[in-house]
Design a protein around this motif. Sequence first.
Motif, PDB file in Angstrom:
ATOM      1  N   UNK A  15      56.363 102.342 -23.505  1.00 16.41           N
ATOM      2  CA  UNK A  15      55.671 103.367 -22.691  1.00 16.41           C
ATOM      3  C   UNK A  15      54.343 103.752 -23.127  1.00 16.41           C
ATOM      4  N   UNK A  16      54.458 104.289 -24.438  1.00 15.53           N
ATOM      5  CA  UNK A  16      53.442 104.746 -25.007  1.00 15.53           C
ATOM      6  C   UNK A  16      52.279 103.670 -25.071  1.00 15.53           C
ATOM      7  N   UNK A  17      52.656 102.438 -25.432  1.00 18.33           N
ATOM      8  CA  UNK A  17      51.591 101.245 -25.764  1.00 18.33           C
ATOM      9  C   UNK A  17      50.931 101.211 -24.482  1.00 18.33           C
ATOM     10  N   UNK A  18      51.603 101.126 -23.319  1.00 24.45           N
ATOM     11  CA  UNK A  18      51.098 100.899 -21.901  1.00 24.45           C
ATOM     12  C   UNK A  18      50.179 101.730 -21.600  1.00 24.45           C
ATOM     13  N   UNK A  19      50.439 103.015 -21.933  1.00 23.45           N
ATOM     14  CA  UNK A  19      49.238 104.147 -21.739  1.00 23.45           C
ATOM     15  C   UNK A  19      47.776 103.833 -22.682  1.00 23.45           C
ATOM     16  N   UNK A  20      48.190 103.672 -23.819  1.00 23.42           N
ATOM     17  CA  UNK A  20      47.107 103.121 -24.649  1.00 23.42           C
ATOM     18  C   UNK A  20      46.353 102.010 -24.154  1.00 23.42           C
ATOM     19  N   UNK A  21      47.076 101.111 -23.977  1.00 22.12           N
ATOM     20  CA  UNK A  21      46.504  99.862 -23.084  1.00 22.12           C
ATOM     21  C   UNK A  21      45.434  99.989 -22.055  1.00 22.12           C
ATOM     22  N   UNK A  22      45.687 101.184 -21.097  1.00 19.75           N
ATOM     23  CA  UNK A  22      44.871 101.503 -19.846  1.00 19.75           C
ATOM     24  C   UNK A  22      43.937 102.250 -20.612  1.00 19.75           C
ATOM     25  N   UNK A  23      43.792 103.211 -21.526  1.00 20.53           N
ATOM     26  CA  UNK A  23      42.805 103.771 -22.162  1.00 20.53           C
ATOM     27  C   UNK A  23      41.912 102.906 -22.969  1.00 20.53           C
ATOM     28  N   UNK A  24      42.468 102.001 -24.005  1.00 20.09           N
ATOM     29  CA  UNK A  24      41.544 100.935 -24.532  1.00 20.09           C
ATOM     30  C   UNK A  24      40.833 100.189 -23.671  1.00 20.09           C
ATOM     31  N   UNK A  25      41.376  99.631 -22.624  1.00 20.34           N
ATOM     32  CA  UNK A  25      40.773  98.766 -21.867  1.00 20.34           C
ATOM     33  C   UNK A  25      39.574  99.325 -21.309  1.00 20.34           C
ATOM     34  N   UNK A  26      39.396 100.585 -20.924  1.00 22.05           N
ATOM     35  CA  UNK A  26      38.380 101.296 -20.502  1.00 22.05           C
ATOM     36  C   UNK A  26      37.239 101.033 -21.373  1.00 22.05           C
ATOM     37  N   UNK A  27      37.629 101.540 -22.619  1.00 23.40           N
ATOM     38  CA  UNK A  27      36.623 101.287 -23.797  1.00 23.40           C
ATOM     39  C   UNK A  27      36.180 100.008 -24.234  1.00 23.40           C
ATOM     40  N   UNK A  28      36.919  99.012 -24.231  1.00 21.84           N
ATOM     41  CA  UNK A  28      36.668  97.465 -24.274  1.00 21.84           C
ATOM     42  C   UNK A  28      35.923  97.126 -23.192  1.00 21.84           C
TER      43      UNK A  28
END
Length: 168
Positions: A147-160
């Motif tokens: 669950x934590x990774x999923x949230x980080x994924x959405x944040x990182x995806x915006x940056x990427x």
Amino acid sequence: MLAQQEFEGTRRIENIGATFLNNNPTMNSLDFSQAVCEWGKGPRVWSYLTRHYRLPDLEQALDDWLAIAAATDDVASAIAPGVAIKGLGVSFASKHLRMLDPYRYAVLDEVISEGLGFAMNPTGYALFLRCLHEFLARHGLPYSVATLESGLFYLARQQVRARHDQPA
């Protein structure tokens, strides 16, 4: 609406993983792997696996690997046999582990790797999971590492995405 559909799809695959992990005779590693590949938007990955392995050989490799992953506490040792299966790589091997046990494992894909700087190898995966587990423990959060990774994924995806959209 899309987030709810994604959540329900993820829950369905987590349930398949739990069924497989509990040695339910109605679920085999091939069914589990195919479901994970579909969830991870990797029909090419499944196609690649079935092109390069006879199904009994692929099933044996998956069975051996997932038994190790379920039994070990060493994250690098859990993912390494999956990475060794031609066609999985860290991204799809970690997707399998994540669906097998979302409290122990999460996904390390190219978005997380590029956005947060974790190497796409067993050592990088182990470091990533250690960081996730430590963050949850330090902050007393009741979430799974998945669950934590999923949230980080959405944040990182915006940056990427922003980085890729900038002119060179």
